[in-house]
Design an enzyme around this catalytic site. Structure first.
Site, mmCIF file in Angstrom:
data_model
loop_
_atom_site.group_PDB
_atom_site.id
_atom_site.type_symbol
_atom_site.label_atom_id
_atom_site.label_comp_id
_atom_site.label_asym_id
_atom_site.label_seq_id
_atom_site.Cartn_x
_atom_site.Cartn_y
_atom_site.Cartn_z
ATOM 1 N N HIS A 1 -1.924 -7.896 2.474
ATOM 2 C CA HIS A 1 -1.684 -8.463 3.615
ATOM 3 C C HIS A 1 -2.889 -7.783 4.884
ATOM 4 O O HIS A 1 -3.045 -8.359 5.853
ATOM 5 C CB HIS A 1 -0.090 -8.226 4.516
ATOM 6 C CG HIS A 1 -0.232 -6.780 4.847
ATOM 7 N ND1 HIS A 1 -0.195 -6.666 6.274
ATOM 8 C CD2 HIS A 1 0.067 -5.706 4.196
ATOM 9 C CE1 HIS A 1 0.077 -5.490 6.606
ATOM 10 N NE2 HIS A 1 0.250 -4.714 5.233
ATOM 11 N N THR B 1 10.775 -7.398 -11.763
ATOM 12 C CA THR B 1 10.313 -8.968 -11.911
ATOM 13 C C THR B 1 8.944 -8.999 -10.990
ATOM 14 O O THR B 1 9.293 -8.846 -9.687
ATOM 15 C CB THR B 1 11.273 -10.183 -11.770
ATOM 16 O OG1 THR B 1 12.156 -10.046 -12.826
ATOM 17 C CG2 THR B 1 10.546 -11.509 -12.015
ATOM 18 N N CYS C 1 2.023 0.672 12.191
ATOM 19 C CA CYS C 1 2.664 0.769 10.682
ATOM 20 C C CYS C 1 4.015 1.891 10.954
ATOM 21 O O CYS C 1 4.279 2.337 9.924
ATOM 22 C CB CYS C 1 1.906 1.288 9.366
ATOM 23 S SG CYS C 1 0.627 -0.151 9.135
ATOM 24 N N SER D 1 -3.511 -3.244 -0.454
ATOM 25 C CA SER D 1 -2.454 -4.199 -0.011
ATOM 26 C C SER D 1 -3.048 -5.283 0.227
ATOM 27 O O SER D 1 -4.052 -5.678 1.194
ATOM 28 C CB SER D 1 -1.995 -3.376 1.346
ATOM 29 O OG SER D 1 -0.966 -4.292 1.952
ATOM 30 N N GLY E 1 0.822 -1.319 0.107
ATOM 31 C CA GLY E 1 -0.088 -0.034 0.030
ATOM 32 C C GLY E 1 0.780 1.366 -0.038
ATOM 33 O O GLY E 1 0.421 2.243 -0.665
ATOM 34 N N THR E 2 2.063 1.256 0.716
ATOM 35 C CA THR E 2 2.940 2.364 0.896
ATOM 36 C C THR E 2 3.258 2.762 -0.598
ATOM 37 O O THR E 2 3.196 3.970 -0.954
ATOM 38 C CB THR E 2 3.846 2.318 1.823
ATOM 39 O OG1 THR E 2 3.580 1.892 2.989
ATOM 40 C CG2 THR E 2 5.008 3.468 1.830
ATOM 41 N N ASN F 1 -7.764 3.326 9.673
ATOM 42 C CA ASN F 1 -6.951 2.473 10.109
ATOM 43 C C ASN F 1 -7.103 2.160 11.701
ATOM 44 O O ASN F 1 -7.203 1.056 12.230
ATOM 45 C CB ASN F 1 -5.573 2.170 9.522
ATOM 46 C CG ASN F 1 -4.892 3.540 9.839
ATOM 47 O OD1 ASN F 1 -5.319 4.698 9.369
ATOM 48 N ND2 ASN F 1 -3.904 3.492 10.567
#
Length: 375
Positions: A193, A229, A314, A191, A68-69, A143
């Site tokens: 996770h 990649t 975070c 994101s 997300g960042t 959040n």
């Protein structure tokens, strides 16, 4: 052990683990033209379509990132490259947005929120009277408090003023319906996770008005937007988690009753529930107990086998006063807030275990401090 910190990171779903295992066993570089490479490319493109479904987007608008960042940074830097001269940032936005905006070398204005943490739309309309083209950043759901923001209404105001809207939907995805087209957002960050996928993978969704500018240079992967990649196992796990999250969203919504039962107990014990007057994510509860420091609550609960957070998790593992609670006009409560957040594997018994452990910790705290019996 009771895990109630899904807003920090969700338990990895079995569907995601299985998808990652298959991708790891298959191998292959998606840029290679041989059979293994073509199979890896097919896996990535299938996942891209799954993420597009989650976000109400078209597959061509999905760019995979490291999380997300990075997605937030790519959106902000691209908007500046497209001609935005000013950024408006919601007062309760995640640090990934706030810090990127601060580093941008353009004017940054903070968009105030009300006592429940909801962005003030009247303030936004007035602020958009500025002649400069503006990027507005508004998270879909907070959040810490779980408060859901009026994204569609904000988007209408932003478009009317000729600006761009970036939405950090990291916490909302998989918990409530998200739809970039219905909302009218230009870019949207996700994101893996947070919804039961692996850490280290995310996506930026771009709408038709957005023009993304490459920030990571190299081999030109992700249609030239994000070189490197692709993380095929991570992307496969992300897609599997997204599909599972969409399927069990109605079940997650039922956690609102468990959250509200705990909120009633917290209020009865002298705590204040944050954001209670606004729509919230169904599995998120944030409350503050004056006199009972956040870090003491988290430590006491951890010793009892219950895992929660003091606000956002975070910021390099630090426990500090909540910037979100301060923005809501309650700096007096910011050192005392904790966040409880359930997820796909949470049961009513988990919330009950939290209630028991927290009430016992509060009783011990007050017994040690009889002079502050109201704390």
């Amino acid at each position: 052990m009771t895990y109630l910190d899904y807003n920090a990171t969700a338990k990895v779903r079995p569907e995601a683990i299985a998808a990652m295992e298959r991708a790891l066993e298959a191998g292959g570089n998606p840029s290679s033209v041989h059979a293994a490479g073509r199979a890896a490319r097919a896996r990535v493109e299938t996942a891209r379509a799954e993420i597009a479904t989650l976000a109400g987007a078209v597959a061509q608008g999905v760019t995979f990132t490291s999380g997300g960042t990075e997605a937030d940074a790519l959106a902000i830097e691209s908007a500046l490259a497209a001609g935005c001269e000013r950024i408006i940032v919601g007062a309760t936005e995640h640090e990934a947005v706030v810090e990127t905006a601060k580093a941008s070398r353009v004017a940054v204005d903070e968009w105030r929120v009300d006592a429940d943490g909801v962005a003030d739309l009247d303030w936004l309309v007035r602020a958009l009277g500025d002649a400069r083209r503006t990027l507005v950043c508004l998270m879909a759901a907070n959040n810490e408090t779980g408060v859901i923001q009026p994204v569609a209404e904000a988007a209408a105001a932003v478009r009317g003023a000729g600006g761009l809207l970036h939405v950090d939907a990291v916490q909302a995805a998989g918990k409530i319906p998200i739809d970039i087209e219905t909302w009218g957002a230009d870019t949207l960050a996700l994101s893996a996770h947070k919804l039961g996928g692996p850490q280290g993978v995310g996506a930026l969704i771009a709408g038709p008005r957005a023009r993304l500018t490459r920030q990571i240079h190299g081999g030109g992967q992700e249609r030239g937007v994000r070189s490197g990649t692709e993380n095929v196992p991570g992307i496969a796990g992300f897609a599997a988690a997204a599909a599972a999250a969409l399927a069990d969203m109605p079940t997650l919504a039922a956690q609102a009753a468990w959250r509200d039962a705990m909120a009633a107990k917290a209020r009865a014990a002298g705590a204040e529930v944050l954001g209670e007057g606004a729509p919230r994510l169904p599995q998120t509860l944030c409350f503050a107990t004056p006199g009972f420091a956040s870090e003491l609550q988290v430590m006491n609960l951890d010793l009892a086998g219950v895992m929660v957070s003091a606000g956002a998790a975070c910021t390099s593992g630090k426990v500090k006063a909540s910037r979100v609670i301060e923005a809501m006009g309650r700096p007096d409560l910011s050192p005392y807030g904790i966040r409880v957040s359930g997820g796909w594997d949470t049961t009513e018994a988990d919330w009950a275990a939290f209630a028991t452990a927290w009430l016992e910790a509060l009783a011990r705290h007050r017994a040690r401090r009889p002079a502050t019996a109201g704390a």
